[in-house]
Scaffold this motif. Sequence first.
Motif, PDB file in Angstrom:
ATOM      1  N   MET A   1     -27.846  90.194  66.533  1.00 54.68           N
ATOM      2  CA  MET A   1     -29.118  90.686  65.989  1.00 54.68           C
ATOM      3  C   MET A   1     -29.415  89.935  64.700  1.00 54.68           C
ATOM      4  SD  MET A   1     -28.431  94.789  66.540  1.00 54.68           S
ATOM      5  CE  MET A   1     -30.147  95.288  66.470  1.00 54.68           C
ATOM      6  N   ARG A   2     -30.513  89.193  64.688  1.00 54.20           N
ATOM      7  CA  ARG A   2     -30.932  88.485  63.464  1.00 54.20           C
ATOM      8  C   ARG A   2     -31.925  89.353  62.713  1.00 54.20           C
ATOM      9  NH1 ARG A   2     -31.818  82.261  62.237  1.00 54.20           N
ATOM     10  NH2 ARG A   2     -29.594  82.659  61.922  1.00 54.20           N
ATOM     11  N   LEU A   3     -31.610  89.654  61.451  1.00 58.10           N
ATOM     12  CA  LEU A   3     -32.448  90.528  60.632  1.00 58.10           C
ATOM     13  C   LEU A   3     -33.374  89.691  59.757  1.00 58.10           C
ATOM     14  CD1 LEU A   3     -29.750  93.091  59.399  1.00 58.10           C
ATOM     15  CD2 LEU A   3     -31.060  93.129  61.516  1.00 58.10           C
ATOM     16  N   LEU A   4     -34.667  89.909  59.884  1.00 58.41           N
ATOM     17  CA  LEU A   4     -35.660  89.207  59.069  1.00 58.41           C
ATOM     18  C   LEU A   4     -36.380  90.245  58.219  1.00 58.41           C
ATOM     19  CD1 LEU A   4     -37.100  86.892  61.870  1.00 58.41           C
ATOM     20  CD2 LEU A   4     -35.491  86.238  60.074  1.00 58.41           C
ATOM     21  N   ASP A   5     -36.066  90.266  56.947  1.00 62.02           N
ATOM     22  CA  ASP A   5     -36.673  91.225  56.022  1.00 62.02           C
ATOM     23  C   ASP A   5     -38.023  90.692  55.582  1.00 62.02           C
ATOM     24  OD1 ASP A   5     -37.414  92.973  54.074  1.00 62.02           O
ATOM     25  OD2 ASP A   5     -35.560  92.867  52.921  1.00 62.02           O
ATOM     26  N   LYS A   6     -39.092  91.260  56.139  1.00 63.66           N
ATOM     27  CA  LYS A   6     -40.434  90.748  55.853  1.00 63.66           C
ATOM     28  C   LYS A   6     -40.820  90.927  54.392  1.00 63.66           C
ATOM     29  CE  LYS A   6     -42.010  91.944  60.511  1.00 63.66           C
ATOM     30  NZ  LYS A   6     -42.925  92.791  61.305  1.00 63.66           N
ATOM     31  N   SER A   7     -40.207  91.882  53.717  1.00 67.95           N
ATOM     32  CA  SER A   7     -40.606  92.173  52.340  1.00 67.95           C
ATOM     33  C   SER A   7     -39.897  91.290  51.326  1.00 67.95           C
ATOM     34  CB  SER A   7     -40.322  93.638  52.012  1.00 67.95           C
ATOM     35  OG  SER A   7     -38.929  93.887  52.035  1.00 67.95           O
ATOM     36  N   SER A   8     -38.862  90.562  51.737  1.00 68.06           N
ATOM     37  CA  SER A   8     -38.054  89.852  50.740  1.00 68.06           C
ATOM     38  C   SER A   8     -38.051  88.341  50.911  1.00 68.06           C
ATOM     39  CB  SER A   8     -36.599  90.348  50.800  1.00 68.06           C
ATOM     40  OG  SER A   8     -35.996  89.957  52.018  1.00 68.06           O
ATOM     41  N   VAL A   9     -38.925  87.807  51.776  1.00 66.35           N
ATOM     42  CA  VAL A   9     -38.938  86.360  51.950  1.00 66.35           C
ATOM     43  C   VAL A   9     -39.349  85.689  50.642  1.00 66.35           C
ATOM     44  CG1 VAL A   9     -41.307  86.351  52.840  1.00 66.35           C
ATOM     45  CG2 VAL A   9     -39.819  84.415  53.314  1.00 66.35           C
ATOM     46  N   MET A  10     -38.566  84.702  50.236  1.00 63.56           N
ATOM     47  CA  MET A  10     -38.874  83.978  49.003  1.00 63.56           C
ATOM     48  C   MET A  10     -40.046  83.030  49.257  1.00 63.56           C
ATOM     49  SD  MET A  10     -35.373  82.825  47.135  1.00 63.56           S
ATOM     50  CE  MET A  10     -34.213  83.965  46.453  1.00 63.56           C
ATOM     51  N   LEU A  11     -41.152  83.274  48.592  1.00 61.96           N
ATOM     52  CA  LEU A  11     -42.312  82.419  48.787  1.00 61.96           C
ATOM     53  C   LEU A  11     -42.669  81.660  47.519  1.00 61.96           C
ATOM     54  CD1 LEU A  11     -44.534  84.735  50.996  1.00 61.96           C
ATOM     55  CD2 LEU A  11     -43.129  82.826  51.702  1.00 61.96           C
ATOM     56  N   ASN A  12     -41.719  81.543  46.609  1.00 59.22           N
ATOM     57  CA  ASN A  12     -41.941  80.805  45.380  1.00 59.22           C
ATOM     58  C   ASN A  12     -40.903  79.689  45.292  1.00 59.22           C
ATOM     59  OD1 ASN A  12     -42.337  79.883  42.771  1.00 59.22           O
ATOM     60  ND2 ASN A  12     -42.764  81.933  41.967  1.00 59.22           N
ATOM     61  N   LEU A  13     -41.363  78.444  45.260  1.00 60.08           N
ATOM     62  CA  LEU A  13     -40.438  77.308  45.258  1.00 60.08           C
ATOM     63  C   LEU A  13     -39.489  77.347  44.070  1.00 60.08           C
ATOM     64  CD1 LEU A  13     -42.845  74.433  46.385  1.00 60.08           C
ATOM     65  CD2 LEU A  13     -40.812  75.206  47.602  1.00 60.08           C
TER      66      LEU A  13
END
Length: 570
Positions: A289-301
Amino acid sequence: MNPSELSARKTRKLQPIGEILVGKGLITRDQLNAVLEKQKDTPKRLGEILVEDGILSQDQLNHALAERLGVEHIGLTEHDVDSLAANMIPEKLARRYGAIPVRFLDENTLLMAMVDPTNVFAIDDLRMMTGYDIKPAIASAEDVFGQISKIHRLGDSVDEEVSAEEEELIADTPVSADIREAASEAPIVKLVNSIISQGVDDGASDLHFEPQEKELVIRFRIDGVLHEIMSIPKRMQSGVLSRIKVMSDLDIAERRIPQDGRIGLTVGGKPIDVRVASMPTVYGEKIVMRLLDKSSVMLNLTDLGFSQKALSRYETAFRKPYGALLVTGPTGSGKSTTLYATLNVLNSREKNIITVEDPVEYRLGGINQTQINTKAGLTFASGLRAILRSDPDIVMVGEVRDKETAQIAIESALTGHLVLSTLHTNDAPGALSRLSEMGIEPFLTASAIECVLAQRLARKLCTHCKEPFQPSDEALRQGGFPQEVMGRGITLYRAKGCPRCNNTGYKGRLGIYEVMLVSEAIERLTVERKSADEISRVAQAEGMVTLKEDGIQKVLKGETSVEEIARVIV
């Protein structure tokens, strides 16, 4: 301490936290003035800014706050939390107030660890709910919420988004809206929910359910490394695996072929997308099971670990209106996250950004994202062709896997589009050779590629327990350190292990980067089909910092260890 006492303490003149920090020698006067100036443009507190900028650790700030408020500072990993005391308040209230009861001090008083011990309304509510006087103490948010998750883990809320059709499908294994109300549910259901919950709490990226001869082994991949968490009796194997297959809408009767599915979950209020893959083995089906936390994706370089020089070089390339940018590295090296962060920077109402991905890991507002569907005939190549008929400004292709996709991507970059994609090579110079091996003419590759970014993910040393040491010059030489650091008695850090990092010595990850800009000299070498080693030598002469060199710089800064760099960079 009752609320009136704490309120009286708040109303009397308290010494500013900045002055306390200067007085304790934790920051300088100049640092304080600089942060006070910065604070004018942000609603953040002074302490938050100091911690974010790396000037203070959270523990140092909490000790100073405790002194200012006249309360105790406690590290919850060093104290046994009394489960009887902790369960006196419900999880939802504990999370709302950032508080957890630690132990009974006497028959009338409860020691309460709080993120904000000045919250008199919270203290008043907690006193009325528990019937005890509350003695507040300050603790880090990481410790408080970590202990809340630990204490309430078996009753944590893992809410499955189930349609009416799915409800009929799983009639034999009911799903509760809230597992805290799941007392009557089957033990298997609660067990699977608690494993998923623990995986999210531990920051795992993948959960492995591995059938063995006499047991079902559960392993979590945390910070890129697998850890065995528990083993389940063989008699429960079938129930656990069937439960996961039902949740992900897989055929529970089919055990001879691999299957793929997904689950939409909410864990502790966070939306989690779960990708499920089953594969038959000699002892039963293995499920990942691969968990993808939609709220914690780093979107700042800037949060990904780029050095200032590497980020500047990379930004020079992706700010151009056309050309191709390739991000390379092995599976799990953070390539997709880097591309998402890049798209987040480029995203604007004036640009038409379209992606074709497999899978769409995170959904970004304002960007048109397309999911590959090979069964329906939607491949990277066909999706890319369709994109080019949709008037795009920026195109992201999840991965260049074959000649056809590579050809279309290269031609798109040459005809005025900015194309972002990934490729599996060990370093940046190797990407140019790989495209030639795929059958792309070198003169097209040389003209289209603007930049190649190679990357790895290394584990960060735990800031609470990392151990300083002075390496010998021989050890530095063997580690590939530059000559100028020899004989200077430099201090490096190594992993030690503490409860906060599960005794691994590491917590979190950071990127290691190699940014190669394609200059005229590199274009000539590509057209002449020169080797990756020759291209690398020219690129380094033109300012490229290799993966190994970037890793060593992060070791010298105390962010990671020599052993970790050796593990991720061959």
